[in-house]
Write a protein that holds these residues in place. Structure first.
Motif, short mmCIF file in Angstrom:
data_model
loop_
_atom_site.label_atom_id
_atom_site.label_comp_id
_atom_site.label_asym_id
_atom_site.label_seq_id
_atom_site.Cartn_x
_atom_site.Cartn_y
_atom_site.Cartn_z
N TYR A 64 -33.23 1.94 5.73
CA TYR A 64 -32.48 1.16 6.48
C TYR A 64 -32.51 -0.39 5.82
CZ TYR A 64 -29.95 -1.23 10.08
OH TYR A 64 -29.29 -2.05 10.65
N GLU A 77 -24.41 2.84 7.69
CA GLU A 77 -23.11 3.28 7.12
C GLU A 77 -22.73 3.13 6.08
OE1 GLU A 77 -20.27 1.88 10.06
OE2 GLU A 77 -21.59 2.70 11.83
N PHE A 112 -28.68 9.91 10.65
CA PHE A 112 -29.42 10.12 12.09
C PHE A 112 -29.56 8.70 12.38
CE2 PHE A 112 -32.33 11.60 15.21
CZ PHE A 112 -31.92 12.82 15.32
N TYR A 113 -29.55 8.25 13.70
CA TYR A 113 -29.88 7.03 14.16
C TYR A 113 -31.43 6.44 13.69
CZ TYR A 113 -32.42 8.92 18.14
OH TYR A 113 -33.31 9.69 18.87
N ARG A 162 -30.20 1.95 15.36
CA ARG A 162 -29.30 1.38 14.37
C ARG A 162 -28.82 2.39 13.68
NH1 ARG A 162 -31.70 -3.90 13.20
NH2 ARG A 162 -33.26 -4.17 14.66
N THR A 163 -27.78 2.29 12.91
CA THR A 163 -27.13 3.60 12.12
C THR A 163 -26.83 3.08 10.57
OG1 THR A 163 -25.17 3.17 12.92
CG2 THR A 163 -26.53 5.19 13.65
#
Lengths: 328, 293
Positions: free
Chosen positions: B56, B127, B216-217, B124-125
């Motif tokens: 992330y 994108e 997935f988150y 959080r994701t």
């Protein structure tokens, strides 16, 4: 030292400690009474866990299952059919014990041991949590509130904090006494034999299934009663507080750190943890999980350096000193 | 209970298999650690969470493509696992099983709550524009990142299998897991095997975290969901059985996904716990036995 003088000394220590604990709330504010109540509650829950985990050696990672069943049983009985919370507390104990006997019978019948038993218990608590989530999102999305009642012993509701403290003090003292009885009677030796070596215990004629189940029954009964106390203290029950993994962990941390399989270890451990978590909350204000982070560190340190817990470690040192003393 | 139509069922089967591959990869790491060291690693989920956050942040801060970040997350998690074994787990190798479990529990408590302090408990994701597409085959929608995750899981598992079968280090690891004393007598350094195996196990689950992150988150507690699934998969596959773990991953992925098509909401996870207890009670040796072959 002769055993009579040692006996007198023990009685003296208990009387003095009891006296101090009884007059304590008159000298400290609400904040510290709350803290003392929490130490006693987790000490009590730790004592309950300790009978199964510390004495009989069956480590449960899911005692929140019993705690939650206790909290839900008394609360729902009170809300739906007006059962008095004291009677509810007893019925909660029975409900927790029935669950304990059910899962215990399954696990012990099929010989689940050590980490496998621990994880099966964790799975049980999580299953109950998920059921509660599923059911509560429809009916009680904000948790179940226990309606506020007039301040009376019979209602198990008080305006002040001190009465809750005294109730918990009594429950913890009772659990300590029960643990002491187990420690000195034959049943305690059976539990310890099972913990140390199952095969050897069985060959001595100890019925493994029966005694493991007995430990489970006592432990789950007491834990569920603690759940009722929690519900009456906060007057709200939600699935996370009742069945969450953190609950299971906080129950077992006290005995592990204080000394599993000792009479006073669980209470000592609960005291150490509660004080630590208060200090870290003050120091690291605004950081959510910081007290659990500290618990993690304490757990790692304990397992590596004091695998028998604080009291277990002290006993080891005393035994060594005694041996040395005898030699001279 | 609702009876789903055929299209929904097909969709559930496809999703189940794709997710099952990832479960397999997570479980392969766990079963490797168990097979070699006889330790149940409770911190496995925390390692996965670290892999997800690494991916992330590499994307958000440096714009590094999530799949490219594998080149960093795998070595990173390998080192994390290696250090944790070397300095913590190695101290309790002779301790009772429940104390080992408690130690890894303590490690996971620390890592997860440290993550909360550092990165907040927010969800959080990631994108990523080119991954938002879905491919339609008939009525079945297939999400691209899930397919990539599935394929990566197969590739990593195959690579690891090759490593264990063909390289000296791999052979030593297998020897250590099958016959400790024998391995010692032929001069295998068990201490080294342990930290390498633990590091590899952590690297596997770190890679799984990376390939899951795009769909997935990301959250400090996300590992908790997967660690229980991984326990189920490992037990079902036969503790320490490497190939068994991968196939058990597919089975659990399918069971979960198809089960969720029949019954709503949280029941999906409920099924997994239920299977876990059943397998522990009635089939503790797993479906494929415990051997490493």
């Amino acid at each position: 030292m002769s055993s009579t003088t040692q006996y007198t000394r023990n009685i003296l220590v208990i009387v003095v400690a009891g006296f101090i604990l009884i007059i304590l709330p008159h000298f400290i504010g609400d904040y510290y009474i709350h803290m003392a109540t929490m130490i006693l509650l987790y000490g009590y829950l730790g004592l309950a866990w300790n009978i199964l985990g510390g004495y009989a050696g069956q480590f449960s990672f899911g005692h929140a299952a019993f705690f939650g069943v206790g909290a839900f049983t008394s609360t729902l009985l009170q809300l739906n059919i007006g059962v008095n919370p004291w009677i509810g507390m007893f019925l909660a104990g029975i409900a927790g014990m029935l669950l304990g006997l059910f899962i215990g019978a399954l696990c012990f019948r099929y010989g689940l041991r050590g980490p496998y038993f621990a994880l099966a218990m964790l799975a049980l608590a999580e299953m109950l949590r998920l059921l509660a989530v599923q059911w509560m999102t429809v009916k009680y999305p904000l948790g179940i509130n226990i309606p506020i009642n007039t301040d009376s012993f019979w209602n198990f509701q008080f305006d002040k904090k001190a009465p809750y403290y005294y109730i918990m003090l009594f429950m913890t003292a009772a659990a300590l006494y029960l643990t002491h009885i187990i420690e000195v009677k034959r049943i305690g030796s059976y539990f310890k034999a099972i913990r140390e070596n199952e095969a050897a215990a069985e060959s001595l004629g100890i019925n493994l299934f029966k005694y493991k189940l007995l430990a489970m029954a006592i432990s789950s009964f007491l834990t569920a009663m603690g759940g009722t106390f929690y519900a009456q203290y906060y007057l709200i029950v939600d699935e996370e507080a009742a069945f969450g993994v953190n609950g299971s962990i906080e129950i077992l941390l006290g005995p592990i750190i204080g000394g599993a399989g000792t009479v006073f270890g669980p209470v000592l451990g609960a005291g150490v943890l509660e004080c630590l978590s208060e200090v870290t909350r003050d120091v690291f204000e605004g950081y959510g999980g910081v007290h659990l982070m500290v618990y993690g560190v304490i757990l790692v340190i304990t397992i590596i350096f004091l695998p028998e817990g604080i009291l277990g470690g002290l006993q080891l040192i005393f035994r060594k000193l005694k041996k040395r003393g005898r030699r001279h | 209970m609702t009876i789903p139509g055929i299209p929904l069922l097909l969709q559930a089967i496809v999703n189940g298999i794709l997710m099952g591959g990832v479960y397999g990869l997570i479980a392969v790491g766990l079963t490797l650690i168990f097979g070699v060291m006889n330790i149940i690693n409770f911190a496995h989920g925390a390692f996965m969470m670290l892999g997800m956050y690494a991916t992330y942040w590499l994307y958000v801060l440096l714009g590094i493509d999530p799949y490219l970040s594998l080149l960093l997350t795998i070595p990173l998690l390998f080192i994390v696992g290696l250090l944790i074994e070397r300095f913590l787990i190695a101290q309790v190798l002779d301790a009772p099983g429940h104390n080992q479990l408690l130690l890894t529990l303590g490690i996971s408590l620390f890592i997860e709550n440290f993550a909360i302090c550092l990165w907040s408990p927010n969800f959080r994701t990631l994108e990523i524009p080119y991954l938002q597409n879905v491919v339609n085959i008939g009525t079945v929608m297939i999400s691209i990142p899930k397919v990539i995750a599935f394929l990566s899981a197969i590739i990593f598992t195959a690579l690891l299998y090759y490593f264990l079968k063909k390289t000296d280090m791999g052979k030593a690891i297998r020897a250590a897991s099958e016959e400790k004393e024998g391995a010692l007598t032929v001069g295998i350094n068990l201490k080294k095997i342990y930290y390498v195996a633990f590091g590899i196990g952590a690297a596997c689950v770190g890679a799984a975290g990376t390939v899951i992150a795009p769909f997935f988150y990301v959250n400090p507690h996300v590992g908790g969901i997967f660690v229980i699934v991984a326990f189920v998969v490992v037990v079902l596959g036969g503790m320490g059985n490497f190939i068994g773990a991968f196939f058990a991953g597919l089975i659990i992925g399918l069971a979960e996904s198809v089960g969720a098509a029949f019954v709503p909401g949280q029941v999906k996870q409920f099924i997994i716990y239920f299977i876990f207890i059943l397998v522990l009670l009635f089939k503790p040796e797993g479906l494929f036995g415990r051997s490493n072959e």
